[in-house]
Motif scaffolding. Structure first.
Motif, mmCIF file in Angstrom:
data_model
loop_
_atom_site.group_PDB
_atom_site.id
_atom_site.type_symbol
_atom_site.label_atom_id
_atom_site.label_comp_id
_atom_site.label_asym_id
_atom_site.label_seq_id
_atom_site.Cartn_x
_atom_site.Cartn_y
_atom_site.Cartn_z
ATOM 1 N N GLN D 23 13.030 -18.764 -62.713
ATOM 2 C CA GLN D 23 11.674 -18.384 -63.124
ATOM 3 C C GLN D 23 11.638 -17.955 -64.595
ATOM 4 N N ILE D 24 12.616 -17.190 -64.993
ATOM 5 C CA ILE D 24 12.646 -16.727 -66.384
ATOM 6 C C ILE D 24 12.906 -17.900 -67.330
ATOM 7 N N ILE D 25 13.858 -18.745 -66.962
ATOM 8 C CA ILE D 25 14.190 -19.877 -67.826
ATOM 9 C C ILE D 25 12.992 -20.827 -67.956
ATOM 10 N N SER D 26 12.354 -21.122 -66.828
ATOM 11 C CA SER D 26 11.181 -22.014 -66.867
ATOM 12 C C SER D 26 10.071 -21.403 -67.708
ATOM 13 N N GLY D 27 9.846 -20.103 -67.536
ATOM 14 C CA GLY D 27 8.806 -19.436 -68.303
ATOM 15 C C GLY D 27 9.085 -19.456 -69.793
ATOM 16 N N ALA D 28 10.320 -19.254 -70.153
ATOM 17 C CA ALA D 28 10.683 -19.263 -71.568
ATOM 18 C C ALA D 28 10.557 -20.659 -72.155
ATOM 19 N N GLN D 29 10.928 -21.642 -71.358
ATOM 20 C CA GLN D 29 10.801 -23.024 -71.834
ATOM 21 C C GLN D 29 9.337 -23.398 -71.999
ATOM 22 N N ALA D 30 8.502 -23.007 -71.022
ATOM 23 C CA ALA D 30 7.072 -23.292 -71.111
ATOM 24 C C ALA D 30 6.461 -22.646 -72.351
ATOM 25 N N ALA D 31 6.991 -21.489 -72.746
ATOM 26 C CA ALA D 31 6.474 -20.791 -73.933
ATOM 27 C C ALA D 31 7.118 -21.309 -75.220
ATOM 28 N N GLY D 32 8.059 -22.234 -75.078
ATOM 29 C CA GLY D 32 8.693 -22.823 -76.254
ATOM 30 C C GLY D 32 9.554 -21.858 -77.042
ATOM 31 N N LEU D 33 10.146 -20.897 -76.347
ATOM 32 C CA LEU D 33 10.944 -19.882 -77.054
ATOM 33 C C LEU D 33 12.327 -20.415 -77.421
ATOM 34 N N PRO D 34 12.825 -20.075 -78.602
ATOM 35 C CA PRO D 34 14.167 -20.506 -79.020
ATOM 36 C C PRO D 34 15.236 -19.616 -78.408
ATOM 37 N N VAL D 35 15.412 -19.733 -77.095
ATOM 38 C CA VAL D 35 16.350 -18.880 -76.364
ATOM 39 C C VAL D 35 17.368 -19.741 -75.644
ATOM 40 N N SER D 36 18.623 -19.330 -75.663
ATOM 41 C CA SER D 36 19.593 -19.950 -74.764
ATOM 42 C C SER D 36 19.994 -18.902 -73.744
ATOM 43 N N PHE D 37 20.022 -19.294 -72.498
ATOM 44 C CA PHE D 37 20.349 -18.372 -71.423
ATOM 45 C C PHE D 37 21.781 -18.580 -70.951
ATOM 46 N N ALA D 38 22.385 -17.502 -70.509
ATOM 47 C CA ALA D 38 23.713 -17.568 -69.916
ATOM 48 C C ALA D 38 23.712 -16.693 -68.675
ATOM 49 N N ALA D 39 24.688 -16.926 -67.808
ATOM 50 C CA ALA D 39 24.725 -16.196 -66.542
ATOM 51 C C ALA D 39 26.121 -16.312 -65.958
#
Lengths: 165, 165, 165, 165, 165, 165, 165, 165
Positions: D23-39
């Motif tokens: 949910q967080i990754i999809s939301g960030a992608q939809a907002a076009g944020l320059p974020v890379s996620f790790a887990a």
């Protein structure tokens, strides 16, 4: 309020051919400041020869110097690392690159730096002075700084009530 | 269990025109807390003039201030660096940018920060308060915090057995 | 050789409903170890209410907790930071997330970590145990570790001559 | 002014049984944020068995867990260390001590911490929440925080001109 | 000037089958140096078995060793971290990888490193020697270094006036 | 979720007489891992002679070695400092004190450490192994660890959906 | 020689009611400097309300501010931490304690600090100025500093050959 | 194996009156090394006057120098902090205390240090040389060191197969 419980340690780096260290130490003692002073070994010949005297001779003088400089570094790097304040004195004789080197170490470690030199060296020392929190000309000024920063006493300003605070 | 062997050091930064420091020190002494307090030099004129008084006059007041601020920094940066807890008081007078500056230093060094100010400054100090572990209005609250965090004593809660633990 | 001049400080984090801390302290005292122990405030109600009791009430329980947790953090973060060794005990009651949080802090600070828990929690604590230098089941084992690492004494192995070294 | 050149990295720690990360990754992608996620590795069985599967079996389950937890730590400690922001999710199942442990590591490293949990865990997580810069209940709130802190966009407040700044 | 107020701590790592530690300690005591020495537990069997003796037996010798090595690390890592100077002795017996490992830790922590070994190991130890501030062959040389760096005394060089400085 | 944007750097320290480095590099390339590898100069004669070849000959072999070891340290210390993971291989030949020294540096810097050696060295390497996050016997196991920690892939466990996450 | 490959990052802290940031950014772009700028969110209302807008309303304005200040800190602390240079502007309006707080953080982190304010604030800002590497009055001076320190260009001094170096 | 993906950054400090920097840069480019070089501003007059030219004139030359030295420090301290390797050149002219100061900073930051000077300065620079990993006489030797430590190439030793590794 009292800072009497806080002992300050001050490292005195640089020139070894005048009695500037003794002037600062005597002045601090006369003012009753809770300071312990440290310094490099100031016996010039011992400082030059300590490496080979202990660890064996070197025919090549580069390595003679190298062994001695490293043995001295055991002392100087440790004591600079433990110091609250580093004072570096630049005098007339020699290149004194080791004094500037110590100043660079102190600056990178975030140690408050007091530089002590005559006005004739101001331009050549501008990078070192720019990293310092005080630039003094006389050992008595260093004592006055220590008296102010440690005990809050400033000649002509601090009355008894303040001093006792 | 006893924390009696642990001495705590507390730096009291900020406003110098009321007796808030003395209230905290007296309160801590009355509570028998093993705390040593430190502070900037609180003699306003000495603090302003220390640089030129020791190191020589400056016709340009910017450099007058500059020399003094650096000499004071020898004391304040060293004592903040040694503190376990930093208390910063914002009062009514002056801009007090140096108080907020000290708070920023304490925050960046990871020092537990207690901010002391009236409710009228809450909005203006929200960034500082957000970095603090406690926001107090009165010196007596700071004493109560020190008593709790150092000795585990909380008025109305801690019975004798706990206190002696 | 003697390590008698080195005082060790040990922080005892975690469960507050059994006497495990007292067992370790008594054991260390019986062994004559030069250790000072520290811990969070273990009075449960005081720990929960310290924020509002000192700094004023909060109608929203989230902020009630928040103020208290921050006041407690002044103590716990400072004492963990000063500790040579951190012991974290996981017991039966409650979620004990604060114990695991303290363990994470200790691990990130590079503090030697001793974890104390029953075998039934081994799987759930595998990440914490993996960061620990010892995983003990009983307080007596923690005392034995302290006796060994501080004094070099191991029951059945160390004769008098070694111990006196 | 643009922060487009700054890539942010966000580590998503904690619960692995719901789709909150996605949910967080999809939301960030939809907002076009320059974020890379790790887990962490979120395959439960692989995470439990990776140590023995690669390095050989262990008859004692403690060491089975130990080898796996250490192999996982190569990943998690490295990625937390590289993260700009650490988000920790506490859910319903299990003890989740590893989530609180990660939060402690993040706090000690000075990483901005966002905690994500339901109100029923507020009291048990008060120490963790006290160290956090935001306490959220829903993944969508984490996305909104990322959108604000990275792009300066806040729904209902930020007009186009600001956003383009 | 006096450095008498500065206590130095020296960690003696490495070989445990000859009396080199005792020679250094006796020499330093004879010279009246303000040094406290620390070392690993030098009882070979206790050192090997401490993990299982305290925390329970392990049928697999790898884990027997592992538990012991970690308990020993609580002591050695802490004492190396507290040391001003680290001396590492390489002798004839065994692989002594732990000595080189300690030297690497000391080097990365920026601790002044003195290496003690015979000339036959010079090539194999060149990387360790290159990180050291002194490479000695005999314990008496280490004593002479400590005497020089701590008290400024160098046999044949330092007269009474200097020594008393 | 993808970690594809995160490039990992792995330093391969230790034994230089077998092709273990090439096995790991080939394996990582075959698995398509985003890893860059670094290592010491593995040309034995160049590594021994680099100091004198560039900076001038030394009649005393100790200084021949010393100059070379320091030039090599420019490379090795820099690359270890930049590495996310450090792998250290202990083989059959030579004393390999430099491998253990590198492991100590990696441990003190908090780098995840993977040790690679045969079972016959387990006892001698117990202190190094105790500081490692994985102890492998074969280069293929190191590749499997990298594949798992970087891509989350574990043979037999990770299905397509997970892998694509 | 070229520093073109080095991108510099500059954080612009402080006053948000004039266009000083845009002046600096435009000036740097006109000079073709390889700089990326960062700043707090400068939309005043969004900055004040971000906490409650995302995480839920607070009836007590202290907590309204608190939540907002912490969300903003995720951005500001991260970007100050990544900056090569921190510029802090003090203007006419408000208390601007957050500007001085940011300056304190930058100073403690060792970031080169440029302070921008009018002469009327020189005395009140003497502690901040004393920690700065430049004290400017106009945004154009900050651009000139960036042009000099990044590209080596100084109006009237640097000829083409130097600039191309 | 390839280190081609690792870009190295080298800071060239010290003497500004000969073309030694250009020799090193040209040599590194001819060797195809992935290095970016940085340096202080080498335009002597611009370097001396940058402070007053940008921030306003000073009648007292001490403050003229002071402002300039601080503006230069924004560049030099930042670039030394980013460097992988620091090269310091001591030449014939001037006191060059700033070169030794930079060397001290580099040493305290743990940067690999290469010193470049003629044999006539060996004794005066023994403390600096003792902290260096290489002492060279000619710029070509610095290029050879960079070629070896970055690419593993040593003239006369490294055959094609090794080089391609």
């Amino acid at each position: 309020m009292s800072t009497a419980k806080t002992d300050w340690s001050v490292y005195l780096s640089g020139e070894i051919h005048t009695d500037w260290r003794q002037q600062i130490i005597s002045g601090a003692q006369a003012a009753g400041l809770p300071v312990s002073f440290a310094a490099p070994v100031t016996h010039h010949e011992a400082s030059d020869d300590c490496g080979v005297a202990i660890l064996g001779p070197e025919p090549d003088y580069f390595w003679h110097d190298h062994k001695g400089a490293k043995v001295n570094a055991i002392r100087t790097r440790t004591l600079i690392g433990k110091a609250d304040i580093v004072v570096v004195r630049f005098g007339e004789k020699y290149r004194q690159w080791n004094a500037a080197f110590d100043a660079g170490i102190a600056a990178a470690l975030g140690k408050p730096l007091i530089v002590l030199h005559g006005p004739e060296h101001a331009h050549a020392l501008k990078e070192v002075d720019a990293a310092a929190l005080a630039v003094a000309r006389e050992p008595a000024q260093v004592v006055a700084i220590l008296r102010y920063v440690i005990d809050g006493q400033l000649a002509g300003y601090t009355d008894t009530r303040q001093a006792a605070e």
